[in-house]
Design a protein around this motif. Structure first.
Motif, PDB file in Angstrom:
ATOM      1  N   ALA A   1       9.704  10.265 -61.416  1.00 41.60           N
ATOM      2  CA  ALA A   1      10.613  10.918 -60.463  1.00 41.60           C
ATOM      3  C   ALA A   1      11.001   9.969 -59.331  1.00 41.60           C
ATOM      4  O   ALA A   1      10.157   9.261 -58.780  1.00 41.60           O
ATOM      5  N   ILE A   2      12.274   9.960 -59.013  1.00 40.48           N
ATOM      6  CA  ILE A   2      12.782   9.254 -57.836  1.00 40.48           C
ATOM      7  C   ILE A   2      13.389  10.323 -56.940  1.00 40.48           C
ATOM      8  O   ILE A   2      14.433  10.887 -57.254  1.00 40.48           O
ATOM      9  N   LEU A   3      12.694  10.649 -55.869  1.00 36.55           N
ATOM     10  CA  LEU A   3      13.158  11.733 -54.994  1.00 36.55           C
ATOM     11  C   LEU A   3      14.130  11.201 -53.953  1.00 36.55           C
ATOM     12  O   LEU A   3      13.835  10.218 -53.268  1.00 36.55           O
ATOM     13  N   VAL A   4      15.252  11.851 -53.856  1.00 40.62           N
ATOM     14  CA  VAL A   4      16.265  11.463 -52.868  1.00 40.62           C
ATOM     15  C   VAL A   4      16.571  12.699 -52.029  1.00 40.62           C
ATOM     16  O   VAL A   4      17.163  13.656 -52.512  1.00 40.62           O
ATOM     17  N   GLY A   5      16.117  12.677 -50.761  1.00 41.19           N
ATOM     18  CA  GLY A   5      16.300  13.852 -49.912  1.00 41.19           C
ATOM     19  C   GLY A   5      17.125  13.519 -48.689  1.00 41.19           C
ATOM     20  O   GLY A   5      17.259  12.343 -48.320  1.00 41.19           O
TER      21      GLY A   5
ATOM     22  N   LYS B   1       7.158  15.891 -42.404  1.00 44.82           N
ATOM     23  CA  LYS B   1       7.185  14.422 -42.299  1.00 44.82           C
ATOM     24  C   LYS B   1       7.030  13.713 -43.647  1.00 44.82           C
ATOM     25  O   LYS B   1       7.537  12.615 -43.830  1.00 44.82           O
ATOM     26  N   THR B   2       6.332  14.340 -44.588  1.00 47.91           N
ATOM     27  CA  THR B   2       6.009  13.643 -45.856  1.00 47.91           C
ATOM     28  C   THR B   2       7.215  13.054 -46.577  1.00 47.91           C
ATOM     29  O   THR B   2       7.183  11.892 -46.973  1.00 47.91           O
ATOM     30  N   PRO B   3       8.319  13.803 -46.770  1.00 46.04           N
ATOM     31  CA  PRO B   3       9.445  13.185 -47.492  1.00 46.04           C
ATOM     32  C   PRO B   3      10.060  12.012 -46.734  1.00 46.04           C
ATOM     33  O   PRO B   3      10.650  11.124 -47.342  1.00 46.04           O
ATOM     34  N   VAL B   4       9.883  11.985 -45.407  1.00 46.25           N
ATOM     35  CA  VAL B   4      10.463  10.901 -44.604  1.00 46.25           C
ATOM     36  C   VAL B   4       9.522   9.691 -44.615  1.00 46.25           C
ATOM     37  O   VAL B   4       9.914   8.571 -44.971  1.00 46.25           O
ATOM     38  N   THR B   5       8.264   9.928 -44.267  1.00 40.99           N
ATOM     39  CA  THR B   5       7.319   8.807 -44.178  1.00 40.99           C
ATOM     40  C   THR B   5       6.926   8.304 -45.578  1.00 40.99           C
ATOM     41  O   THR B   5       6.522   7.159 -45.732  1.00 40.99           O
ATOM     42  N   GLY B   6       7.065   9.165 -46.579  1.00 45.03           N
ATOM     43  CA  GLY B   6       6.661   8.788 -47.937  1.00 45.03           C
ATOM     44  C   GLY B   6       7.789   8.171 -48.742  1.00 45.03           C
ATOM     45  O   GLY B   6       7.684   8.041 -49.958  1.00 45.03           O
ATOM     46  N   ALA B   7       8.887   7.802 -48.081  1.00 46.96           N
ATOM     47  CA  ALA B   7      10.013   7.219 -48.813  1.00 46.96           C
ATOM     48  C   ALA B   7       9.902   5.700 -48.840  1.00 46.96           C
ATOM     49  O   ALA B   7       9.488   5.077 -47.865  1.00 46.96           O
ATOM     50  N   ALA B   8      10.300   5.087 -49.950  1.00 53.38           N
ATOM     51  CA  ALA B   8      10.303   3.623 -50.041  1.00 53.38           C
ATOM     52  C   ALA B   8      11.543   3.065 -49.369  1.00 53.38           C
ATOM     53  O   ALA B   8      11.569   1.918 -48.935  1.00 53.38           O
TER      54      ALA B   8
ATOM     55  N   LEU C   1       4.083   2.899 -62.257  1.00 51.85           N
ATOM     56  CA  LEU C   1       5.439   3.096 -61.716  1.00 51.85           C
ATOM     57  C   LEU C   1       5.420   2.991 -60.203  1.00 51.85           C
ATOM     58  O   LEU C   1       4.521   3.500 -59.543  1.00 51.85           O
ATOM     59  N   GLU C   2       6.439   2.296 -59.664  1.00 54.32           N
ATOM     60  CA  GLU C   2       6.515   2.108 -58.211  1.00 54.32           C
ATOM     61  C   GLU C   2       7.002   3.359 -57.508  1.00 54.32           C
ATOM     62  O   GLU C   2       7.675   4.189 -58.108  1.00 54.32           O
ATOM     63  N   LEU C   3       6.691   3.440 -56.219  1.00 55.97           N
ATOM     64  CA  LEU C   3       7.265   4.489 -55.371  1.00 55.97           C
ATOM     65  C   LEU C   3       8.711   4.102 -55.064  1.00 55.97           C
ATOM     66  O   LEU C   3       8.974   3.029 -54.512  1.00 55.97           O
ATOM     67  N   ARG C   4       9.638   4.961 -55.446  1.00 57.96           N
ATOM     68  CA  ARG C   4      11.061   4.622 -55.243  1.00 57.96           C
ATOM     69  C   ARG C   4      11.811   5.706 -54.464  1.00 57.96           C
ATOM     70  O   ARG C   4      13.029   5.732 -54.448  1.00 57.96           O
ATOM     71  N   HIS C   5      11.077   6.626 -53.848  1.00 62.76           N
ATOM     72  CA  HIS C   5      11.744   7.734 -53.164  1.00 62.76           C
ATOM     73  C   HIS C   5      12.613   7.237 -52.008  1.00 62.76           C
ATOM     74  O   HIS C   5      12.300   6.248 -51.353  1.00 62.76           O
TER      75      HIS C   5
END
Ligand SMILES: Nc1ncnc2c1ncn2[C@@H]1O[C@H](COP(=O)(O)OP(=O)(O)O)[C@@H](O)[C@H]1O
Ligand SMILES: [Mg+2]
Length: 221
Positions: free
Chosen positions: A136-140, A150-157, A9-13
């Motif tokens: 999971a597709i995280l949308v923050g 920083k993780t939710p920002v830098t780790g978003a696709a 599964l791809e990173l789609r956050h």
């Protein structure tokens, strides 16, 4: 416990940053999260998203478990206590229903309000770092980019950058390469959107939901 891991599964956050009123909730609701036919769970203390809202932990857990077992689309949100401890409880509840055979949209409103440390506590970190494999597709989002880990920002696709005050825009210039001036002079509901290294400019159409806007009560002088 999340089940059926699927490492393909791809990173789609997705992460959305803009000052208050910049259009974060609107873009999440009208553009990013599909309006129906999906499994979606919301951290939504201000009830910005169309879903069934809960304020009792027991009722939320029971409903989530039942919805997961039914293997059908659902939308449910938390609109109870909005403290960090409750958020981590909510993250844990979400982790338990992830299933690599289904996508689950995990939508979190206003992360800065939670005062999360840079060293992210396990329940949220686990969703961020391992959720992908379990659908999971995280949308923050946040209105204060300098006050979230920083993780939710830098780790978003996908990254959406709306209007900011100049100080935050300067911080975002270092983070994204966009010009602080360009970020700061945007209008509400206007965004720079980055995906796969490419930037585009987007304008989000406002849609009313639930709470009516109109004349507000004013006390007589
Ligand atoms: N009736 C309306 N018609 C058009 N735009 C509106 C209307 N009401 C609010 N807006 C716009 O929507 C913005 C609020 O968007 P929202 O997504 O709630 O912001 P955020 O989540 O970033 O705080 C307001 O700043 C305003 O620009
Ligand atoms: Mg909002």
């Amino acid at each position: 416990m999340a089940i059926n891991e699927d490492t393909s599964l791809e990173l789609r956050h997705v992460f959305v940053a803009a000052k208050s009123g910049g259009g974060k909730s609107q873009v999440m609701r009208n553009v990013i999260v599909p309006a129906k036919g999906v499994r979606a769970v919301f951290w939504d203390p201000d009830r910005d998203h169309p879903c069934k809202h809960y304020t009792s932990r027991r009722e939320f857990l029971l409903a989530l478990k039942k919805a997961d077992a039914a293997k059908k689309p659902f939308r449910m949100g938390w609109a109870g206590d909005d403290g960090q401890e409750t958020f981590l409880w909510w993250c844990d509840a979400v982790w338990r229903i992830l299933d690599g055979k289904f996508d689950t949209w995990v939508v979190t409103e206003e992360l800065a309000d939670l005062k999360l440390p840079q060293n992210i506590p396990v329940p949220y970190g686990r969703l961020l770092k391992r959720g992908r494999k379990y659908g999971a597709i995280l949308v923050g989002n946040t209105q204060r980019i300098q006050e979230v880990p920083k993780t939710p920002v830098t780790g978003a696709a996908v990254l959406w950058v709306g209007v900011h005050e100049f100080q935050d825009a300067t911080y975002l210039e270092k983070m994204t390469g966009l010009k602080a001036d360009d970020i700061a002079k945007q209008k509400n509901l206007h965004f720079y959107r980055k995906q796969g290294g490419d930037w585009s400019q987007e304008v989000v159409k406002y849609k009313a939901y639930g709470k009516k806007t109109g004349p507000r009560n004013q006390f007589k002088q």
